[in-house]
Design a protein around this motif. Sequence first.
Motif, short mmCIF file in Angstrom:
data_model
loop_
_atom_site.label_atom_id
_atom_site.label_comp_id
_atom_site.label_asym_id
_atom_site.label_seq_id
_atom_site.Cartn_x
_atom_site.Cartn_y
_atom_site.Cartn_z
N VAL A 173 56.46 -16.94 -19.82
CA VAL A 173 55.93 -15.87 -20.66
C VAL A 173 54.60 -15.38 -20.08
O VAL A 173 54.36 -14.17 -19.96
CB VAL A 173 55.75 -16.35 -22.11
N PHE A 174 53.73 -16.31 -19.72
CA PHE A 174 52.44 -15.95 -19.12
C PHE A 174 52.65 -15.20 -17.81
O PHE A 174 52.02 -14.16 -17.57
CB PHE A 174 51.61 -17.20 -18.88
N ARG B 211 56.72 -21.36 -21.82
CA ARG B 211 55.37 -20.84 -22.05
C ARG B 211 54.74 -20.35 -20.75
O ARG B 211 53.95 -19.41 -20.76
CB ARG B 211 54.48 -21.90 -22.70
N SER C 230 55.23 -13.46 -16.82
CA SER C 230 55.79 -12.13 -17.08
C SER C 230 54.71 -11.17 -17.55
O SER C 230 54.68 -10.00 -17.14
CB SER C 230 56.91 -12.22 -18.12
N GLU C 231 53.82 -11.66 -18.39
CA GLU C 231 52.72 -10.82 -18.87
C GLU C 231 51.80 -10.43 -17.71
O GLU C 231 51.32 -9.29 -17.64
CB GLU C 231 51.93 -11.55 -19.94
N CYS C 232 51.56 -11.36 -16.80
CA CYS C 232 50.72 -11.06 -15.63
C CYS C 232 51.37 -10.01 -14.74
O CYS C 232 50.72 -9.06 -14.29
CB CYS C 232 50.47 -12.34 -14.83
N PRO D 174 43.68 -16.07 -21.20
CA PRO D 174 44.96 -16.61 -21.69
C PRO D 174 45.44 -17.83 -20.92
O PRO D 174 46.05 -18.73 -21.51
CB PRO D 174 45.93 -15.43 -21.50
N GLU E 279 53.50 -7.75 -15.54
CA GLU E 279 53.46 -6.46 -16.21
C GLU E 279 52.06 -5.87 -16.23
O GLU E 279 51.86 -4.69 -15.91
CB GLU E 279 53.98 -6.61 -17.64
N THR E 280 51.08 -6.68 -16.56
CA THR E 280 49.69 -6.20 -16.64
C THR E 280 49.18 -5.74 -15.29
O THR E 280 48.50 -4.72 -15.18
CB THR E 280 48.77 -7.31 -17.18
N LEU F 3 42.76 -13.01 -16.38
CA LEU F 3 43.93 -13.53 -17.10
C LEU F 3 43.97 -15.06 -17.03
O LEU F 3 44.29 -15.73 -18.01
CB LEU F 3 45.21 -12.95 -16.51
N ARG G 90 46.25 -21.16 -23.10
CA ARG G 90 47.62 -21.67 -23.16
C ARG G 90 47.85 -22.94 -22.36
O ARG G 90 48.96 -23.42 -22.23
CB ARG G 90 48.58 -20.58 -22.69
#
Length: 226
Positions: free
Chosen positions: A106-107, A103, A109-111, A36, A113-114, A32, A40
């Motif tokens: 957001v990254f 930004r 939160s995605e981490c 991303p 969750e993933t 990750l 980003r």
Amino acid sequence: MTESNELPEAPPVAREVFTGEAMERALAFAHLLAGPGVVRGLLGPREVSRIWDRHLLNCAVVAEAVPRDATIVDIGSGAGLPGLVLAIVRPDVTVTLLEPLLRRTVFLSECVETLKLGNAEVLRGRAEEIAGQRVFDVATARAVAPLDRLLTWSLPLLREGGELLAMKGERAAEELAAAGPQLKAAGVREVELVTVGRGKVDPPATVVRVVAGWSPEAGTRRRRKR
């Protein structure tokens, strides 16, 4: 000579530091960051080749200084270093990733969750904005600000006896000396330089550990709230 931007294989020591499911999560987080995270702008392209030694392992060994079952606030979490790494390597702790930029949150939160990290949350904001609303056992920070400024942000978030663990490099002793007046004014209980990761990272990581007490100002605020 240019550095490779390809994600290297995890070194053997990584499996000593990240055990069980933590290793799989660490591998996923490395990808990750290299994907991303670079796209980003959270991590520089040249850092990809150093993700394991300079970032993941360097942050993971800070867990040696974290008490069991601690609540942690990672100030200015950025790409999740060290907060997200600590959540991976220490399932007994709970980590709040505090970050003001959208930004980055957001990254993060995605981490979370993933990686299916049930012991981590993302909170958008600044330390001074949540002071008085949330209290933690430990505050961590890496490359956020000089120690004197970091004390101003972190100590109001800590319970009495809570600890600031500030990751610092070669200038750790210099920053500690410069922060003398702030440390005295804050009424901290203890200050020390802690070395973590001996035999695991080279060089070992240096952490400034500050144990919070009640400053006169904090005591006044407490009395007013009663």
